[in-house]
Design an enzyme around this catalytic site. Structure first.
Site, PDB file in Angstrom:
ATOM      1  N   TYR A  18       0.884  -1.159   0.128  1.00 25.83           N
ATOM      2  CA  TYR A  18      -0.056   0.194   0.049  1.00 25.83           C
ATOM      3  C   TYR A  18       0.846   1.292  -0.069  1.00 25.83           C
ATOM      4  CZ  TYR A  18      -3.663  -3.469   1.430  1.00 25.83           C
ATOM      5  OH  TYR A  18      -4.387  -4.533   1.435  1.00 25.83           O
ATOM      6  N   ASP A  19       0.488   2.317  -0.805  1.00 26.03           N
ATOM      7  CA  ASP A  19       1.110   3.631  -1.018  1.00 26.03           C
ATOM      8  C   ASP A  19       0.653   4.684  -0.010  1.00 26.03           C
ATOM      9  OD1 ASP A  19       2.962   2.793  -3.009  1.00 26.03           O
ATOM     10  OD2 ASP A  19       1.447   3.171  -4.251  1.00 26.03           O
ATOM     11  N   THR A  20      -0.805   4.529   0.301  1.00 29.50           N
ATOM     12  CA  THR A  20      -1.399   5.405   1.286  1.00 29.50           C
ATOM     13  C   THR A  20      -1.727   4.729   2.725  1.00 29.50           C
ATOM     14  OG1 THR A  20      -2.206   6.684  -0.344  1.00 29.50           O
ATOM     15  CG2 THR A  20      -3.184   6.980   1.532  1.00 29.50           C
ATOM     16  N   ARG A  49       2.496   7.819   1.404  1.00 31.14           N
ATOM     17  CA  ARG A  49       1.593   9.126   1.586  1.00 31.14           C
ATOM     18  C   ARG A  49       0.708   8.631   3.016  1.00 31.14           C
ATOM     19  NH1 ARG A  49      -4.029  10.112  -1.252  1.00 31.14           N
ATOM     20  NH2 ARG A  49      -4.478  12.255  -0.420  1.00 31.14           N
TER      21      ARG A  49
END
Lengths: 229, 229
Positions: A18-20, A49
Site C-alpha cells: 500500500y502507498d497510502t 503517503r
C-alpha cells in the site's frame, strides 16, 4: 480478512502493498502529550503517503498540526482529518445549512475553529454565558429560532445549561438536526480513560429517546469526506 | 384494568373504594413552585390516608415538607417518600454498606441530607472541589479505595469532574455499585421540560456500557420501602 503478521517479511510485504496509510492519533501516535515509542521515527522515514484520521473533536486541524510539530513529526494540515473538520464540512456541504441559520455547539474551541473556517454561524460552545454552573431556568431563556442544528463533541466543560439549551432546540425548533462529532464512549489520556464524546451526548440521546447523526469513525461520514479530497 | 371515569358517580365510587391514596408530586400537585388548580383543596379535605411518592431526588423529605407547607397542604414528613430517601434506605438496609465504606454522589443537597440521616458517608455531591468547570486530569486525582458505590440523581451542577471521578470509581474500585435515584429522562418545571435524573446518569451508562440499579418508579425499590413501613 484479518491476517496475523508474525515475521519481519510479513510486515515488509504488507508495507510494500500500500502507498497510502491512514493513522488514528490518540492512543496510536500518542497518549495525552507523550508520543508512543517509535511512532515519530516510523512516520518520518516511511516514504508513504500518510493521512491522520482522528475522532477527537476538541482540536482543529491547525491545533493538530501544532501537536505533530511538538513531537517532531513532519505532517501538513492537509494530511489531517478530524471529526471537528468533517462535522463542519458535513454541515456546510451535506446539510447545506442556510447562511441565516446557526448551530448550537456543545464542544470546545477546536470544534468552533473548524465551524468558523467553513463560515458556519454558531452559539454555545465556549461562550462564557454557557460555561457556568449557575442554576438554569427556562424563565430566563430565550429560544433562538435560527438554531437549525445541535452539534455535540467532547466538551470538558459540559454542564446543565448547555444540555438544557440543546434539549430546548432539539424539541422546540422544528426540524432541528442532532449531530455528534463521534460516538466514542471513552478516550485515552496519558493516565487512563476518561468519558468521551459519545458519553457527553448521552444525556441528549436519553432525554430525546433518539440517536444522533454521527460524523466520525466508525460512521462513514468522515471517510466520505477524505475520499472526496 | 384501566377504567374510563366519566360521571360524578364514577369518581365518587372510586374514592369510596380506597382508604389510602398515593400521589406523585411534580406535574401532579405542582409545576415548579406553582400549585396545580384544586390540588391543595382536594388533599386537605380528602379524609383519606395520603402518601406522596416522588422520584425527584433533589429534595429531602424535610425539603418537601417545606414545599407542602408553602402551598398550604397539611402533610407530615412521614407521608412523603422520595427517591433520595429510598436510595439512602436501600444503601443502608439492602446493600448494607459497611460503616468504613462510602458513596460517591452525583446529586444535590436534598440527596446528601437523606444519606446523612441514614448515617451513610459520602463524597462528591455539593463539595466545592467537585463543582467546577476547571479541566479534570487523572494526574491530579487520587482514587479513594473506600468508595463502594456511585449514587446518581438529578444534579443541575453536573460537570466533567463529577462524571470522570464517578467513572474512575465504577471501573477501578472492584465491585463498586452503580445506583441511580430514578430514570426519568425529563422533569416538568413551570415553564417546560428539562433533562431529568436518567439523562444525568446517561454518560456513565454510555461510558460503562451497563445499566444501573434504579430506586424510584417504575422500579419496585421505592414501593418496597413504602410497603415495609
Amino acid at each position: 480478512m484479518a491476517t496475523q503478521l508474525s515475521s519481519k517479511e510479513d510486515y515488509e510485504s504488507l508495507l510494500d502493498k500500500y502507498d497510502t496509510w491512514m493513522f488514528d492519533c490518540d492512543g496510536v501516535l500518542w497518549r495525552g502529550d507523550s508520543p508512543i515509542d517509535g511512532a515519530v521515527e516510523t512516520l518520518n522515514s516511511s516514504g508513504k503517503r500518510l493521512l491522520f484520521v482522528t475522532n477527537n473533536a476538541t482540536k482543529s486541524r491547525k491545533n493538530y498540526k501544532g501537536k505533530f510539530d511538538n513531537i517532531g513529526a513532519q505532517v501538513t494540515v492537509d494530511e489531517i482529518y478530524g471529526s471537528a473538520y468533517a462535522a463542519a464540512v458535513y454541515i456546510s456541504s451535506v446539510m447545506k445549512l442556510p447562511k441565516d441559520k446557526k448551530v448550537f455547539v456543545i464542544g470546545m474551541s477546536g470544534l468552533e475553529e473548524e465551524l468558523k473556517e467553513e463560515g458556519i454561524s454558531f452559539i454555545g460552545g465556549t461562550d462564557s454565558a454557557d460555561n457556568t454552573l449557575e442554576t438554569f431556568t427556562l424563565a430566563n431563556f430565550t429560544l433562538d429560532p435560527d438554531v437549525a442544528a445541535v452539534l455535540c463533541g467532547l466538551d470538558m466543560r459540559i454542564n446543565y445549561t448547555k444540555l438544557s439549551k440543546a434539549f430546548q432546540y432539539l424539541t422546540r425548533n422544528p426540524g432541528c438536526q442532532f449531530l455528534v462529532t463521534n460516538e466514542d464512549s471513552t478516550f485515552p489520556t496519558a493516565d487512563g480513560l476518561l468519558p468521551g464524546a459519545g458519553s457527553i451526548s448521552a444525556p441528549l440521546r436519553f432525554a430525546l429517546g433518539r440517536d444522533p447523526i454521527s460524523i466520525g469513525k466508525p460512521a462513514k461520514t468522515m471517510l466520505d469526506c477524505i475520499q472526496a479530497k
